[in-house]
Design a protein around this motif. Structure first.
Motif, PDB file in Angstrom:
ATOM      1  N   MET A   1      -3.713  -4.644  16.504  1.00  0.00           N
ATOM      2  CA  MET A   1      -2.740  -4.632  15.427  1.00  0.00           C
ATOM      3  C   MET A   1      -1.355  -4.414  16.030  1.00  0.00           C
ATOM      4  SD  MET A   1      -2.458  -2.023  12.190  1.00  0.00           S
ATOM      5  CE  MET A   1      -3.832  -2.618  11.253  1.00  0.00           C
ATOM      6  N   SER A   2      -0.384  -5.177  15.557  1.00  0.00           N
ATOM      7  CA  SER A   2       0.964  -5.041  16.104  1.00  0.00           C
ATOM      8  C   SER A   2       1.576  -3.725  15.640  1.00  0.00           C
ATOM      9  CB  SER A   2       1.839  -6.217  15.675  1.00  0.00           C
ATOM     10  OG  SER A   2       2.186  -6.074  14.327  1.00  0.00           O
ATOM     11  N   LYS A   3       2.601  -3.302  16.372  1.00  0.00           N
ATOM     12  CA  LYS A   3       3.267  -2.038  16.065  1.00  0.00           C
ATOM     13  C   LYS A   3       3.931  -2.077  14.680  1.00  0.00           C
ATOM     14  CE  LYS A   3       6.188   1.328  18.345  1.00  0.00           C
ATOM     15  NZ  LYS A   3       7.000   1.642  19.491  1.00  0.00           N
ATOM     16  N   THR A   4       4.514  -3.239  14.300  1.00  0.00           N
ATOM     17  CA  THR A   4       5.170  -3.381  13.005  1.00  0.00           C
ATOM     18  C   THR A   4       4.163  -3.236  11.870  1.00  0.00           C
ATOM     19  OG1 THR A   4       6.771  -4.881  13.997  1.00  0.00           O
ATOM     20  CG2 THR A   4       6.646  -4.881  11.607  1.00  0.00           C
ATOM     21  N   LYS A   5       3.007  -3.906  11.993  1.00  0.00           N
ATOM     22  CA  LYS A   5       1.968  -3.805  10.969  1.00  0.00           C
ATOM     23  C   LYS A   5       1.422  -2.396  10.868  1.00  0.00           C
ATOM     24  CE  LYS A   5       0.392  -8.540  10.633  1.00  0.00           C
ATOM     25  NZ  LYS A   5      -0.747  -9.435  10.714  1.00  0.00           N
ATOM     26  N   ALA A   6       1.284  -1.730  11.976  1.00  0.00           N
ATOM     27  CA  ALA A   6       0.799  -0.351  11.982  1.00  0.00           C
ATOM     28  C   ALA A   6       1.788   0.559  11.265  1.00  0.00           C
ATOM     29  CB  ALA A   6       0.569   0.125  13.409  1.00  0.00           C
ATOM     30  N   ASN A   7       3.083   0.354  11.519  1.00  0.00           N
ATOM     31  CA  ASN A   7       4.106   1.166  10.846  1.00  0.00           C
ATOM     32  C   ASN A   7       4.105   0.908   9.345  1.00  0.00           C
ATOM     33  OD1 ASN A   7       4.994   2.460  13.138  1.00  0.00           O
ATOM     34  ND2 ASN A   7       6.651   1.011  13.528  1.00  0.00           N
ATOM     35  N   MET A   8       3.932  -0.366   8.945  1.00  0.00           N
ATOM     36  CA  MET A   8       3.886  -0.693   7.515  1.00  0.00           C
ATOM     37  C   MET A   8       2.684  -0.037   6.856  1.00  0.00           C
ATOM     38  SD  MET A   8       5.139  -4.628   7.070  1.00  0.00           S
ATOM     39  CE  MET A   8       4.789  -4.592   5.336  1.00  0.00           C
ATOM     40  N   THR A   9       1.553  -0.071   7.514  1.00  0.00           N
ATOM     41  CA  THR A   9       0.353   0.549   6.974  1.00  0.00           C
ATOM     42  C   THR A   9       0.563   2.042   6.817  1.00  0.00           C
ATOM     43  OG1 THR A   9      -1.014  -1.141   8.001  1.00  0.00           O
ATOM     44  CG2 THR A   9      -2.121   0.877   7.318  1.00  0.00           C
ATOM     45  N   ASN A  10       1.183   2.664   7.810  1.00  0.00           N
ATOM     46  CA  ASN A  10       1.446   4.103   7.730  1.00  0.00           C
ATOM     47  C   ASN A  10       2.382   4.428   6.574  1.00  0.00           C
ATOM     48  OD1 ASN A  10      -0.170   4.641   9.925  1.00  0.00           O
ATOM     49  ND2 ASN A  10       1.502   4.625  11.398  1.00  0.00           N
ATOM     50  N   ILE A  11       3.413   3.607   6.385  1.00  0.00           N
ATOM     51  CA  ILE A  11       4.370   3.845   5.299  1.00  0.00           C
ATOM     52  C   ILE A  11       3.702   3.678   3.944  1.00  0.00           C
ATOM     53  CG2 ILE A  11       6.425   2.929   4.130  1.00  0.00           C
ATOM     54  CD1 ILE A  11       7.583   2.319   6.885  1.00  0.00           C
ATOM     55  N   THR A  12       2.925   2.608   3.761  1.00  0.00           N
ATOM     56  CA  THR A  12       2.318   2.348   2.452  1.00  0.00           C
ATOM     57  C   THR A  12       1.261   3.383   2.089  1.00  0.00           C
ATOM     58  OG1 THR A  12       0.732   0.803   3.424  1.00  0.00           O
ATOM     59  CG2 THR A  12       2.781  -0.126   2.508  1.00  0.00           C
ATOM     60  N   LEU A  13       0.743   4.102   3.072  1.00  0.00           N
ATOM     61  CA  LEU A  13      -0.227   5.162   2.802  1.00  0.00           C
ATOM     62  C   LEU A  13       0.449   6.518   2.626  1.00  0.00           C
ATOM     63  CD1 LEU A  13      -3.073   4.185   5.308  1.00  0.00           C
ATOM     64  CD2 LEU A  13      -2.961   3.755   2.843  1.00  0.00           C
ATOM     65  N   ASN A  14       1.714   6.601   2.940  1.00  0.00           N
ATOM     66  CA  ASN A  14       2.469   7.841   2.857  1.00  0.00           C
ATOM     67  C   ASN A  14       2.714   8.202   1.392  1.00  0.00           C
ATOM     68  OD1 ASN A  14       5.069   9.366   2.590  1.00  0.00           O
ATOM     69  ND2 ASN A  14       4.802   9.468   4.810  1.00  0.00           N
ATOM     70  N   LYS A  15       2.348   9.423   0.994  1.00  0.00           N
ATOM     71  CA  LYS A  15       2.483   9.859  -0.396  1.00  0.00           C
ATOM     72  C   LYS A  15       3.946   9.895  -0.845  1.00  0.00           C
ATOM     73  CE  LYS A  15      -1.769  12.454  -0.605  1.00  0.00           C
ATOM     74  NZ  LYS A  15      -2.406  13.763  -0.735  1.00  0.00           N
ATOM     75  N   ASP A  16       4.828  10.297   0.031  1.00  0.00           N
ATOM     76  CA  ASP A  16       6.252  10.331  -0.320  1.00  0.00           C
ATOM     77  C   ASP A  16       6.782   8.925  -0.568  1.00  0.00           C
ATOM     78  OD1 ASP A  16       6.433  13.087  -0.173  1.00  0.00           O
ATOM     79  OD2 ASP A  16       7.024  13.084   1.942  1.00  0.00           O
ATOM     80  N   TYR A  17       6.346   7.979   0.265  1.00  0.00           N
ATOM     81  CA  TYR A  17       6.773   6.594   0.070  1.00  0.00           C
ATOM     82  C   TYR A  17       6.259   6.063  -1.264  1.00  0.00           C
ATOM     83  CZ  TYR A  17       7.107   1.565   0.387  1.00  0.00           C
ATOM     84  OH  TYR A  17       7.387   0.247   0.107  1.00  0.00           O
ATOM     85  N   ILE A  18       5.003   6.314  -1.586  1.00  0.00           N
ATOM     86  CA  ILE A  18       4.412   5.840  -2.842  1.00  0.00           C
ATOM     87  C   ILE A  18       5.160   6.434  -4.028  1.00  0.00           C
ATOM     88  CG2 ILE A  18       2.330   5.917  -4.287  1.00  0.00           C
ATOM     89  CD1 ILE A  18       0.722   5.782  -1.608  1.00  0.00           C
ATOM     90  N   LYS A  19       5.470   7.724  -3.973  1.00  0.00           N
ATOM     91  CA  LYS A  19       6.220   8.370  -5.039  1.00  0.00           C
ATOM     92  C   LYS A  19       7.612   7.743  -5.159  1.00  0.00           C
ATOM     93  CE  LYS A  19       8.082  12.773  -6.525  1.00  0.00           C
ATOM     94  NZ  LYS A  19       8.442  14.120  -6.126  1.00  0.00           N
ATOM     95  N   TRP A  20       8.291   7.557  -4.027  1.00  0.00           N
ATOM     96  CA  TRP A  20       9.627   6.961  -4.015  1.00  0.00           C
ATOM     97  C   TRP A  20       9.594   5.538  -4.559  1.00  0.00           C
ATOM     98  CZ3 TRP A  20      11.545   2.872  -0.903  1.00  0.00           C
ATOM     99  CH2 TRP A  20      12.916   2.682  -0.983  1.00  0.00           C
ATOM    100  N   LEU A  21       8.597   4.750  -4.143  1.00  0.00           N
ATOM    101  CA  LEU A  21       8.456   3.377  -4.616  1.00  0.00           C
ATOM    102  C   LEU A  21       8.255   3.342  -6.130  1.00  0.00           C
ATOM    103  CD1 LEU A  21       8.205   0.347  -4.063  1.00  0.00           C
ATOM    104  CD2 LEU A  21       5.757   0.721  -3.630  1.00  0.00           C
ATOM    105  N   ASN A  22       7.417   4.220  -6.652  1.00  0.00           N
ATOM    106  CA  ASN A  22       7.189   4.271  -8.104  1.00  0.00           C
ATOM    107  C   ASN A  22       8.458   4.652  -8.855  1.00  0.00           C
ATOM    108  OD1 ASN A  22       4.525   3.430  -8.031  1.00  0.00           O
ATOM    109  ND2 ASN A  22       3.750   5.515  -7.751  1.00  0.00           N
ATOM    110  N   GLU A  23       9.239   5.587  -8.309  1.00  0.00           N
ATOM    111  CA  GLU A  23      10.516   5.952  -8.921  1.00  0.00           C
ATOM    112  C   GLU A  23      11.479   4.761  -8.908  1.00  0.00           C
ATOM    113  OE1 GLU A  23      11.756   9.370  -6.664  1.00  0.00           O
ATOM    114  OE2 GLU A  23      10.319  10.695  -7.668  1.00  0.00           O
ATOM    115  N   LEU A  24      11.495   4.041  -7.800  1.00  0.00           N
ATOM    116  CA  LEU A  24      12.359   2.869  -7.679  1.00  0.00           C
ATOM    117  C   LEU A  24      11.958   1.787  -8.683  1.00  0.00           C
ATOM    118  CD1 LEU A  24      14.638   1.390  -6.251  1.00  0.00           C
ATOM    119  CD2 LEU A  24      12.988   0.683  -4.499  1.00  0.00           C
ATOM    120  N   LYS A  25      10.673   1.529  -8.818  1.00  0.00           N
ATOM    121  CA  LYS A  25      10.190   0.543  -9.789  1.00  0.00           C
ATOM    122  C   LYS A  25      10.590   0.947 -11.205  1.00  0.00           C
ATOM    123  CE  LYS A  25       5.968  -0.657  -7.252  1.00  0.00           C
ATOM    124  NZ  LYS A  25       4.491  -0.573  -7.347  1.00  0.00           N
TER     125      LYS A  25
END
Length: 143
Positions: A1-25
């Motif tokens: 897995m490339s480093k970029t894909k790994a970072n994206m996977t880590n971000i999308t699993l991050n609870k803070d990111y999910i909360k922030w994304l939902n607030e943004l939506k």
């Protein structure tokens, strides 16, 4: 897995990111609703002003005004809707209803609306008129 894909996977699993994304939506949806209400309010103000102008000019030019005006506006603005004889009649009725029922408003006030290019008597401080501006035109016609 490339480093970029790994970072994206880590971000999308991050609870803070999910909360922030939902607030943004939620903020995006809220902004879309506010924009739609602002557009609707502007259209209602225009139809009110148009109704006033039609009421005043019908006295001068007579009963054929609506048919002539409708044809001329459709010719000039072929991609726009709202210029049928029926809708122009609704604009006039809307203005006349608001004008004849000042008790529905808190106070009548002259207001300059440069966007419309005319000075109209608008129930600008009226909670009734402000509420009406939030209702879609189709619903106002039914009322």
């Amino acid at each position: 897995m490339s480093k970029t894909k790994a970072n994206m996977t880590n971000i999308t699993l991050n609870k803070d990111y999910i909360k922030w994304l939902n607030e943004l939506k939620s903020k995006i949806r809220s902004t879309q609703i506010k924009a739609a209400i602002a557009v609707n309010s502007t259209i209602i103000d225009f139809y009110f002003a148009l109704g006033k102008m039609i009421s005043e000019k019908t006295v001068v030019w007579g009963s054929k005004l609506l048919e002539t005006l409708s044809a001329d506006l459709k010719k000039e603005f072929p991609d726009m809707q709202g210029f049928s004889v029926t809708n122009l009649r609704y604009c006039r009725q809307f203005y006349q209803f608001i004008e004849k029922h000042p008790q529905l408003g808190d106070e009548m006030e002259n207001a300059k609306h440069p966007q419309l290019g005319v000075e109209i008597e608008l129930v600008s401080n009226s909670s009734f008129y402000q509420a009406i501006r939030q209702i879609p035109w189709g619903h106002i016609k039914v009322l």
